[in-house]
Design an enzyme around this catalytic site. Sequence first.
Site, mmCIF file in Angstrom:
data_model
loop_
_atom_site.group_PDB
_atom_site.id
_atom_site.type_symbol
_atom_site.label_atom_id
_atom_site.label_comp_id
_atom_site.label_asym_id
_atom_site.label_seq_id
_atom_site.Cartn_x
_atom_site.Cartn_y
_atom_site.Cartn_z
ATOM 1 N N ASP A 101 8.427 21.128 -26.683
ATOM 2 C CA ASP A 101 8.624 19.806 -26.083
ATOM 3 C C ASP A 101 9.685 19.953 -25.010
ATOM 4 O OD1 ASP A 101 8.579 17.042 -25.538
ATOM 5 O OD2 ASP A 101 8.096 16.622 -27.614
ATOM 6 N N THR B 88 6.968 26.695 5.332
ATOM 7 C CA THR B 88 5.672 26.096 5.027
ATOM 8 C C THR B 88 4.558 27.019 5.490
ATOM 9 O OG1 THR B 88 6.777 24.034 5.558
ATOM 10 C CG2 THR B 88 4.438 23.919 5.138
ATOM 11 N N SER C 99 -0.945 26.691 -6.012
ATOM 12 C CA SER C 99 -0.560 28.074 -6.292
ATOM 13 C C SER C 99 -1.036 28.535 -7.666
ATOM 14 C CB SER C 99 0.961 28.229 -6.196
ATOM 15 O OG SER C 99 1.418 27.786 -4.945
ATOM 16 N N SER D 35 14.235 5.814 -13.312
ATOM 17 C CA SER D 35 13.237 6.556 -14.075
ATOM 18 C C SER D 35 13.084 7.974 -13.545
ATOM 19 C CB SER D 35 11.902 5.817 -14.007
ATOM 20 O OG SER D 35 10.843 6.690 -14.298
ATOM 21 N N SER D 36 12.979 8.108 -12.222
ATOM 22 C CA SER D 36 12.761 9.438 -11.640
ATOM 23 C C SER D 36 13.942 10.350 -11.905
ATOM 24 C CB SER D 36 12.564 9.321 -10.129
ATOM 25 O OG SER D 36 11.429 8.571 -9.852
ATOM 26 N N TYR E 48 9.046 15.830 0.569
ATOM 27 C CA TYR E 48 8.868 17.102 -0.142
ATOM 28 C C TYR E 48 8.706 16.891 -1.633
ATOM 29 C CZ TYR E 48 9.860 18.703 4.436
ATOM 30 O OH TYR E 48 9.776 18.873 5.786
ATOM 31 N N HIS F 52 0.844 -1.193 0.000
ATOM 32 C CA HIS F 52 0.000 0.000 0.000
ATOM 33 C C HIS F 52 0.882 1.247 0.000
ATOM 34 C CE1 HIS F 52 -2.903 3.059 1.058
ATOM 35 N NE2 HIS F 52 -2.251 3.311 2.181
ATOM 36 N N LYS G 261 4.102 29.944 3.214
ATOM 37 C CA LYS G 261 3.311 29.629 2.020
ATOM 38 C C LYS G 261 1.827 29.686 2.336
ATOM 39 C CE LYS G 261 6.055 27.053 -1.090
ATOM 40 N NZ LYS G 261 5.901 26.200 -2.208
ATOM 41 N N ARG H 147 1.273 1.184 15.006
ATOM 42 C CA ARG H 147 1.000 0.989 13.576
ATOM 43 C C ARG H 147 1.440 -0.424 13.199
ATOM 44 N NH1 ARG H 147 5.638 4.594 10.504
ATOM 45 N NH2 ARG H 147 4.557 3.939 8.634
ATOM 46 N N HIS I 265 14.819 13.030 12.236
ATOM 47 C CA HIS I 265 13.639 13.083 13.094
ATOM 48 C C HIS I 265 12.760 11.842 12.912
ATOM 49 C CE1 HIS I 265 11.368 15.556 9.813
ATOM 50 N NE2 HIS I 265 11.132 14.295 9.664
ATOM 51 N N HIS I 266 13.104 11.011 11.920
ATOM 52 C CA HIS I 266 12.430 9.717 11.816
ATOM 53 C C HIS I 266 13.058 8.714 12.775
ATOM 54 C CE1 HIS I 266 10.182 10.723 8.111
ATOM 55 N NE2 HIS I 266 11.198 11.512 7.900
ATOM 56 N N TRP J 183 7.529 -0.364 3.997
ATOM 57 C CA TRP J 183 7.977 0.420 2.845
ATOM 58 C C TRP J 183 9.364 1.000 3.071
ATOM 59 C CZ3 TRP J 183 9.177 5.537 1.526
ATOM 60 C CH2 TRP J 183 9.029 6.491 2.531
ATOM 61 N N GLU K 216 12.102 12.901 0.031
ATOM 62 C CA GLU K 216 10.996 12.272 -0.705
ATOM 63 C C GLU K 216 9.645 12.857 -0.280
ATOM 64 O OE1 GLU K 216 10.768 10.169 -3.157
ATOM 65 O OE2 GLU K 216 8.650 9.641 -3.016
ATOM 66 N N HIS L 207 13.349 11.572 3.688
ATOM 67 C CA HIS L 207 12.722 12.831 4.045
ATOM 68 C C HIS L 207 12.573 13.795 2.876
ATOM 69 C CE1 HIS L 207 10.357 14.950 6.795
ATOM 70 N NE2 HIS L 207 10.829 16.028 6.205
#
Lengths: 648, 281
Positions: free
Chosen positions: A121, A350, A290, A191-192, A279, A92, A353, A472, A324-325, A157, A277, A275
């Site tokens: 293009d 943040t 925006s 790919s990314s 963002y 998931h 914004k 969890r 912080h994880h 994950w 990731e 982390h």
Amino acid sequence: MEATAHAASAGTEAHAAAPKRSWLFTRPTAKTGIVSWLTTVDHKKIGMLYGISALFFFLVGGFEALLIRIQLAVPNNTFISHQTYNEMFTMHATTMIFLAVMPLSAAFFNYIMPLQIGARDVAFPRLNGFAFWVFLAGAIILNIGWFVKSGAPDAGWFGYAPLTSKAYSDQFAGDMSTDLWIMGLQILGVSSVIGSLNFIVTIINMRAPGMTMMRLPVFTWMTLFTAFLIILSFPAITIALVELMMDRSFSSNFFEAAAGGLPILWQHLFWIFGHPEVYILILPAMGIISEILPTFSRKPLFGYPIIVFSGATIGFLGFGVWSHHMFTTGMGTMATAAFSLMTMAIAVPTGVKIFNWIGTLWGGHLQMRTPMMFALGFVWMFMFGGFSGIMHSAAPADAQQQDSYFVVAHFHYVLIGGSVFGLLAGIHYWFPLIFGRKVSEFWGKLSFWLIFIGFNVTFFPMHFLGLNGMPRRTAVYDGNMGWNDANLVSTIGAFILAIGIVVYFAVMIRTYFKGEKVKIDPWDARTLEWSLPTPPPEHNYDVLPTVHARDAYWYEKTHREEIAKEHAEHAKAEASHGGIHMPSQSWFPLFAAIGLLIGAIFFVNHMFEWAIGGAAIFVLGVYFWAAEGPGGYHVHLDGDDHHDGEKH
Amino acid sequence: MSTHAATDAIDHHHDHTTSTGIPNKKLFMWAFLASDCMFFGTLISTHLIYRLHQTPNSPDPKKLFSIDLTLFATFVLLVSSLLVALAVNASQKGATKSVRRLLLGTIVFGLTFLSCQVFEYGNFLHEGLTLSSSMFGTTFYTLTGTHGCHVAIGVFWLTLMYIRTFKPADERPWVLRSLGHLVVFAAVAVSCIITLVSAAHAIEEHGFTAAVLAHAGQHNIVTIAIALVGLGLLNWIGRTSKAVDFGEANAIDIESLGLYWHFIDIVWIVIFTVVYLLEFL
């Protein structure tokens, strides 16, 4: 404008001598049908391929979530086994992050960004196609597990060592579920990174005349920041996965505690990627918001430069908060304090914004259309997620919340309430541009309310579950823990959310066939993509736009005579240069990606000789790709076509 | 395109078709190298972290390393960087013949570096250092091996570029011939490395005498024959006087390649310092 510029000199000549080309290098020219999709280099088609795949996996990931919620609806449930449950939460998360939200963002990058900067293009069109096919290869590898004995990946994950080591993850000889996970992520990373390098070059180098960096639409800015985050953070997980792969395939010791390996190193390497990731997932949604808020507030974006710089600051600070994880791993007071402070600091840009978005709404003539509903939902729900995020930044509080449902509630508020709301808003917003039809407001708003209510009913109780101690990744809980009511409510909410999603997509499909047709610029918007016919022609712009202001299309709409004159001049100049140059389609991106897929499948089965065969196909594909050259052809517009772009 | 190059002066430092004036390929390569910095940064960090968490079975790197050999390899790689820089310069002037010679020189030096690495690995394996024997073996082989892969990819790319300089100006089919060229080139490279490395091992063990050389020669008669025949073939394929489709316009391709090659050089300097020299401090 690599392809354009080079082939402007070479392409025409090459075409004149075309008959002598061998069959191998005859470029496909189909504009419709399956071949046109398999060989496409058009950023809009590639964007749609990304979008369709992402939405498919979004539904798959959602289905997995429903199975999890059914299992947790009542205590001591036996709906699915522990093993299946582990596979469900692993897949998931992996599916939603890498196969749904990221590619859906990539779909918008592909489709919208080149239009917003006034390009025909991306910088490397064939490479763009390759990035998509490689993505699909990675997605296939991640999901092969469902159809083989090994089962799907089941180590979570973030695949903490030593759960991924052979001793703990291989239930029988030849169990390849963890290898599939490693290889799938590795290929998705390729790919990314390739896609992002392409976007970086495109945004920096292929802007229309007058489109200075500080005139870029905010969505394009966020694309740029996301691309930089991807190319700088993915190498960390690439190496971590290489090390894990070496451990599993070639008996090295990186994460083998018995041989001196440090499982904690995996956590550091993973979160150095993990982390940023976060963002990578949220910045594109912020970009979409925006665009939508100013359009439906009938005002320019409030504090444009501040929003841009906040995005940059978030991206930059995002590299300094990974630990912080890991507050509960015992890093020491100093490190914990430093990462705590950095995490609190990242809330500042943040917050800036959010205030700018509120500033945009302030005093505007708000039009409550469906995209606007999702956008406002985003601002509110993302703030909720942000608040619980700040709670985690305090290490002592985090020690209580770590690995509890409170964390699950937090990241679903930022990922669904944030990223997914933003992307769903974007689909509604750009649907008329892409398909030329508009979703009915009633059905659009109904789906919004179902999704909004379902989402909150599902995830709000999880805060309390977490604070009441529910960990969890719990497959089964006892009836006397005091978690029964909240879990049942949460499961009911999940089904409301699911109904909302079904309505959302059913309405989209219906609109695609039967929706109300729209003319150019249905929202009366500000950015260049809306100056195009709906759907845009393959070459995007009849005449490349010249940009005079930040809200480029708004300026065009208020200075029609000046722009019309300018267009006429530029059209003449372009025609004298041989017309509109377009890149040729190619089979080889697909060819090379298939080689990669074959090699990867053999590799995860530890059949290394055969894997070399796959690698050889890949190299041959790249070789032919280089040998056929960029190619290209010219489009000449007849008078009638030309008027499409000028309709008022 | 070379015919155009002769008439239009090409400005190699400014591409007027892009917004910034930087050619797309160059910008792409810079961004890729930024990404690769993080890639090697992670690997080197892993090595350094495990250096601080040695396991008892770790060998003494000072006894293991042959610093003379590595110094030689480092020097060879540095010189190859000079050669590729000269190749970029020559390509910007459209001097295809000297581009070929300089690319060949870079390839030879790159292969020499790889041979040194293969030789070194052979010695280490002989000493009992493997991927799984100790944490030092794990991080050492993975780090230097990944760098070696980068060098090998660089050599492959250099070879493709070298072969590309022979693309005929007319539209004759050329791809199959170029693939043949590549196969011969690969055969020569591999057999040269095998011959040289096994000869070096023999010399190291038994000393530098005529008898040892003769024995090593006999032992590798097949690879020597392949190398010699291949070299003859390469020479024959390379003798072309026909006009080629390669010129100033391709300078950007060689420059991108050059950027990559310089980068793996710089990475090696870091690896040489933190993996090898650091042990002798």
